[in-house]
Design a protein around this motif. Structure first.
Motif, PDB file in Angstrom:
ATOM      1  N   VAL A   1       0.837  -1.202   0.000  1.00 13.16           N
ATOM      2  CA  VAL A   1       0.000   0.000   0.000  1.00 13.16           C
ATOM      3  C   VAL A   1       0.872   1.253   0.000  1.00 13.16           C
ATOM      4  O   VAL A   1       0.584   2.240  -0.694  1.00 13.16           O
ATOM      5  CB  VAL A   1      -0.941  -0.002   1.228  1.00 13.16           C
ATOM      6  N   THR A   2       1.978   1.227   0.769  1.00 13.90           N
ATOM      7  CA  THR A   2       2.881   2.384   0.871  1.00 13.90           C
ATOM      8  C   THR A   2       3.502   2.715  -0.476  1.00 13.90           C
ATOM      9  O   THR A   2       3.632   3.892  -0.858  1.00 13.90           O
ATOM     10  CB  THR A   2       3.991   2.110   1.898  1.00 13.90           C
ATOM     11  N   LYS A   3       3.901   1.676  -1.228  1.00 13.47           N
ATOM     12  CA  LYS A   3       4.531   1.902  -2.541  1.00 13.47           C
ATOM     13  C   LYS A   3       3.545   2.533  -3.514  1.00 13.47           C
ATOM     14  O   LYS A   3       3.930   3.321  -4.390  1.00 13.47           O
ATOM     15  CB  LYS A   3       5.053   0.575  -3.102  1.00 13.47           C
ATOM     16  N   ASN A   4       2.249   2.153  -3.386  1.00 11.87           N
ATOM     17  CA  ASN A   4       1.178   2.731  -4.210  1.00 11.87           C
ATOM     18  C   ASN A   4       1.466   2.602  -5.703  1.00 11.87           C
ATOM     19  O   ASN A   4       1.100   3.457  -6.499  1.00 11.87           O
ATOM     20  CB  ASN A   4       0.955   4.204  -3.835  1.00 11.87           C
ATOM     21  N   GLU A   5       2.198   1.545  -6.057  1.00 14.72           N
ATOM     22  CA  GLU A   5       2.537   1.329  -7.462  1.00 14.72           C
ATOM     23  C   GLU A   5       1.601   0.314  -8.113  1.00 14.72           C
ATOM     24  O   GLU A   5       1.429   0.324  -9.331  1.00 14.72           O
ATOM     25  CB  GLU A   5       3.979   0.807  -7.579  1.00 14.72           C
ATOM     26  N   ILE A   6       0.998  -0.546  -7.302  1.00 14.99           N
ATOM     27  CA  ILE A   6       0.189  -1.646  -7.818  1.00 14.99           C
ATOM     28  C   ILE A   6      -1.273  -1.411  -7.472  1.00 14.99           C
ATOM     29  O   ILE A   6      -1.611  -1.071  -6.335  1.00 14.99           O
ATOM     30  CB  ILE A   6       0.641  -2.999  -7.218  1.00 14.99           C
ATOM     31  N   GLU A   7      -2.147  -1.575  -8.451  1.00 12.43           N
ATOM     32  CA  GLU A   7      -3.588  -1.472  -8.207  1.00 12.43           C
ATOM     33  C   GLU A   7      -4.073  -2.747  -7.523  1.00 12.43           C
ATOM     34  O   GLU A   7      -3.750  -3.859  -7.940  1.00 12.43           O
ATOM     35  CB  GLU A   7      -4.318  -1.285  -9.553  1.00 12.43           C
ATOM     36  N   MET A   8      -4.835  -2.588  -6.447  1.00 12.46           N
ATOM     37  CA  MET A   8      -5.331  -3.735  -5.677  1.00 12.46           C
ATOM     38  C   MET A   8      -6.401  -4.492  -6.464  1.00 12.46           C
ATOM     39  O   MET A   8      -7.023  -3.956  -7.382  1.00 12.46           O
ATOM     40  CB  MET A   8      -5.945  -3.257  -4.357  1.00 12.46           C
ATOM     41  N   ASP A   9      -6.624  -5.731  -6.047  1.00 11.56           N
ATOM     42  CA  ASP A   9      -7.766  -6.484  -6.573  1.00 11.56           C
ATOM     43  C   ASP A   9      -8.459  -7.214  -5.417  1.00 11.56           C
ATOM     44  O   ASP A   9      -8.001  -7.211  -4.271  1.00 11.56           O
ATOM     45  CB  ASP A   9      -7.356  -7.452  -7.682  1.00 11.56           C
ATOM     46  N   GLY A  10      -9.591  -7.849  -5.723  1.00 12.75           N
ATOM     47  CA  GLY A  10     -10.387  -8.515  -4.699  1.00 12.75           C
ATOM     48  C   GLY A  10      -9.665  -9.659  -4.018  1.00 12.75           C
ATOM     49  O   GLY A  10      -9.829  -9.886  -2.816  1.00 12.75           O
ATOM     50  N   GLN A  11      -8.833 -10.409  -4.773  1.00 15.72           N
ATOM     51  CA  GLN A  11      -8.139 -11.573  -4.199  1.00 15.72           C
ATOM     52  C   GLN A  11      -7.165 -11.143  -3.103  1.00 15.72           C
ATOM     53  O   GLN A  11      -7.060 -11.810  -2.071  1.00 15.72           O
ATOM     54  CB  GLN A  11      -7.388 -12.333  -5.305  1.00 15.72           C
ATOM     55  N   ILE A  12      -6.459 -10.038  -3.339  1.00 15.13           N
ATOM     56  CA  ILE A  12      -5.550  -9.514  -2.302  1.00 15.13           C
ATOM     57  C   ILE A  12      -6.336  -9.209  -1.030  1.00 15.13           C
ATOM     58  O   ILE A  12      -5.942  -9.570   0.082  1.00 15.13           O
ATOM     59  CB  ILE A  12      -4.848  -8.228  -2.795  1.00 15.13           C
ATOM     60  N   MET A  13      -7.486  -8.536  -1.189  1.00 12.41           N
ATOM     61  CA  MET A  13      -8.284  -8.145  -0.030  1.00 12.41           C
ATOM     62  C   MET A  13      -8.845  -9.360   0.705  1.00 12.41           C
ATOM     63  O   MET A  13      -8.914  -9.375   1.937  1.00 12.41           O
ATOM     64  CB  MET A  13      -9.423  -7.207  -0.453  1.00 12.41           C
ATOM     65  N   VAL A  14      -9.234 -10.386  -0.021  1.00 12.07           N
ATOM     66  CA  VAL A  14      -9.725 -11.623   0.613  1.00 12.07           C
ATOM     67  C   VAL A  14      -8.633 -12.234   1.484  1.00 12.07           C
ATOM     68  O   VAL A  14      -8.882 -12.660   2.621  1.00 12.07           O
ATOM     69  CB  VAL A  14     -10.205 -12.635  -0.451  1.00 12.07           C
ATOM     70  N   ASN A  15      -7.397 -12.267   0.967  1.00 15.82           N
ATOM     71  CA  ASN A  15      -6.281 -12.827   1.743  1.00 15.82           C
ATOM     72  C   ASN A  15      -5.975 -11.983   2.987  1.00 15.82           C
ATOM     73  O   ASN A  15      -5.685 -12.526   4.054  1.00 15.82           O
ATOM     74  CB  ASN A  15      -5.032 -12.925   0.864  1.00 15.82           C
ATOM     75  N   VAL A  16      -6.055 -10.657   2.852  1.00 14.44           N
ATOM     76  CA  VAL A  16      -5.805  -9.775   4.002  1.00 14.44           C
ATOM     77  C   VAL A  16      -6.891  -9.966   5.062  1.00 14.44           C
ATOM     78  O   VAL A  16      -6.613  -9.997   6.261  1.00 14.44           O
ATOM     79  CB  VAL A  16      -5.730  -8.305   3.548  1.00 14.44           C
ATOM     80  N   ILE A  17      -8.132 -10.125   4.629  1.00 15.01           N
ATOM     81  CA  ILE A  17      -9.242 -10.362   5.571  1.00 15.01           C
ATOM     82  C   ILE A  17      -9.061 -11.709   6.276  1.00 15.01           C
ATOM     83  O   ILE A  17      -9.322 -11.835   7.479  1.00 15.01           O
ATOM     84  CB  ILE A  17     -10.601 -10.288   4.831  1.00 15.01           C
ATOM     85  N   LYS A  18      -8.566 -12.717   5.543  1.00 17.77           N
ATOM     86  CA  LYS A  18      -8.274 -14.018   6.167  1.00 17.77           C
ATOM     87  C   LYS A  18      -7.184 -13.878   7.237  1.00 17.77           C
ATOM     88  O   LYS A  18      -7.211 -14.560   8.263  1.00 17.77           O
ATOM     89  CB  LYS A  18      -7.834 -15.025   5.108  1.00 17.77           C
TER      90      LYS A  18
END
Length: 575
Positions: free
Chosen positions: A73-90
């Protein structure tokens, strides 16, 4: 690593998709190598970050997964997607922190992922598993479109958080919304009926199972058998079991557990023997259910056979199995066998120690129970609520009133254990047995200040002591509370009748019998089960007509005399 070397030497290393495939391979094999490769990558895309975060979550290293997510998130170079968020929620689920989960939820809303069905379902699951069911419900209500998976997630959340009535209401809403129940829905509803002991709803769900054709679903049918057994409808459970054409290990284990729960150990053991003939496949759960059945039967020979089965299956080193075996032997009165099993458990946990402490208490060795608590602390383990109750019960039944009260006071002062209703009930019993009725009454009055409401067990302990010490005035007040809490339990009526009769208050004693008849209360009397010549002989309390009654009462008197001598010897040893 040879493949890795080939990729580098052949020039394929510069291709990002090849790097990600290599990273994914290492993440499945060894995280240290994956992290090293990730650090060396000069070009990381969304897949690279997703592989690493997901792998750390899978390895239950949630803190590392969060660190990577923050870095991304700090680098702000990569656009997030749903799969990343699912893993973070897990990862939030692994941490068990709903506060962190709410921060992630805010991030999800800001980035617009709240409408992603997988992300939304993961949020409901996360809040439920972090025991924040209100936030789970709020997340569910905020979803614009709800499919059956989302409904099931919240339904599972209610069940796992013991919100069974709310689960039934949610199912009604689901039904009214036109959402068809699937196998997961039905299993959750069966769990609800099992815990509520609700046979009417249970039979309604059984009808839905038949109408929807879920009789071929093993998970649903196993849950249905389990629910019928837990609702004490063992005949229906047995009928379903016999109708099943295909039975897996779970089915057999569920039926064994069902008979055991209903106090039918002979039938449970017979099912295990039949299973042995049909399919010689046992898992740990099957063996644990068998050990529980042998515990209830209290037959030493059967228990030794069950122990042999656990040894032959190589399960005796399992901490859960070892603990169940020592508990089984203690209920057979074979305390020395319990000690040997306890000593052989390689990695003892707090449950193992608590079971051995309970075993000493159950077999009239309270001093040994107290000594084991000190040894347990020396091994770096702190007593939990079960340990505490085992120690208090040991002191209670062993007559160590002062030591039991001292142990309780230490816990209160140190705030070492979360004290529950059963702990206070046990202390009330301790005080009452010592004749300190006024002090016991004062403790009951203080309980609401601790956020606990006195239960029937606390009032029952006080009533029993009032009968023993002839205090019918205090006993009448205790009985009125029992009548309010458990109007259909025969124990309170019997104690009150006995108390009034002992004090010569025959009119009040007769009134108790009239109440029992008028309310249709089913009388349950105590009994002993003794195996004589491989036959179980049942001796009901007060029965003078049994063919062995004379011998039983003679042996009983001799046993009481021996117990007094053993108690004097034990106290002398510890002094």
């Amino acid at each position: 690593m040879k493949i890795h070397g080939y990729i580098v030497t052949s020039g394929f290393w510069v291709i990002t998709s090849v790097q990600n495939s290599l990273l994914n391979m290492y993440a499945d094999i060894e995280m240290e190598a994956a992290q090293k490769l990730f650090d060396e990558m000069f070009s990381r895309d969304l897949i690279s970050w997703s592989v690493m975060i997901g792998a750390y979550v899978q390895s239950e290293e949630a803190e590392v997964a969060f660190r990577l997510f923050r870095e991304m998130v700090t680098k702000n170079e990569i656009e997030m997607d749903g799969q990343i968020m699912v893993n973070v929620i897990k990862a939030c689920i692994h941490l068990g922190e709903s506060s962190i989960g709410r921060l992630v939820h805010g991030f999800v809303i800001r980035r617009g992922f709240v409408y992603d069905s997988f992300v939304g379902n993961s949020l409901i699951d996360m809040y439920s598993k972090c025991h924040d069911i209100e936030s789970a419900s709020k997340s569910f209500r905020e979803m614009p479109r709800r499919n059956v998976v989302w409904w099931n997630s919240l339904l599972s959340g209610f069940v796992s958080n013991d919100k069974y009535l709310e689960a039934l209401l949610l199912f009604d809403s689901m039904w009214n919304a036109g959402i068809d129940a699937d196998g997961v829905t039905l299993v959750n509803l069966l769990q609800t009926c099992k815990h509520l002991l609700d046979p009417i709803h249970l039979k309604s769900i059984h009808l839905i199972i038949i109408q929807r054709g879920y009789e071929v679903n093993d998970l649903v049918m196993n849950s249905l058998i389990d629910a019928y057994a837990k609702c004490n409808l063992i005949t229906l459970a047995w009928s379903l079991f016999n109708q099943m054409k295909r039975r897996d290990t779970v089915t057999w284990s569920t039926m064994i557990a069902g008979f055991t729960h209903c106090g039918m150990p002979d039938e449970a053991i017979a099912v295990f023997q039949e299973m042995n003939q049909v399919q010689n496949k046992h898992n740990v759960i099957t063996v644990l259910n068998l050990l529980e059945a042998c515990s209830i039967s209290a037959d030493l020979k059967r228990s030794q056979s069950a122990h042999g089965i656990a040894i032959r299956r190589g399960m005796e080193a399992d901490v859960a199995v070892g603990t169940a075996i020592l508990d089984m032997y203690s209920k057979c009165g074979a305390i020395e066998a319990s000690e040997r099993v306890f000593d052989q458990i390689p990695k003892k946990n707090v449950v193992s120690w608590s079971a051995m402490i309970a075993a000493y208490g159950m077999n009239g060795l309270p001093h040994y129970a107290l000594a084991l608590v000190d040894k347990m602390r020396a091994h770096g383990l702190r007593p939990n609520p079960v340990t505490t109750l085992s120690v208090l019960s040991a002191c209670n039944h062993g007559g160590l009133i002062e030591k039991g009260l001292l142990f309780f006071q230490e816990l209160v002062q140190d705030h070492a254990v979360e004290l529950r209703l059963e702990h206070y009930s046990c202390v009330v019993d301790l005080l009452a047995r010592a004749g300190k009725l006024d002090t016991a009454m004062e403790l009951i009055k203080k309980m609401p200040n601790n956020g606990l409401k006195p239960g029937a067990s606390a009032w029952g302990a006080l009533l029993s002591a009032c009968r023993t010490h002839g205090n019918s005035e205090l006993g009448s007040g205790a009985f009125s509370h029992i009548l309010e809490l458990e109007p259909s339990n025969s124990a309170g009526y019997l104690l009150a009748s006995s108390m009034y009769a002992a004090g010569g208050l025959w009119v009040d004693a007769a009134r108790m019998r009239w109440l029992v008849r008028g309310r249709g209360v089913r009388m349950v009397t105590g009994y002993s089960l003794v195996h004589v010549n491989d036959k179980a002989c049942k001796f009901v309390a007060g029965d003078k007509h049994h063919s062995f009654s004379g011998e039983v009462y003679l042996v009983s008197e001799q046993l009481h005399f021996c117990m007094k001598i053993d108690k004097m010897h034990e106290e002398a040893v510890f002094e």
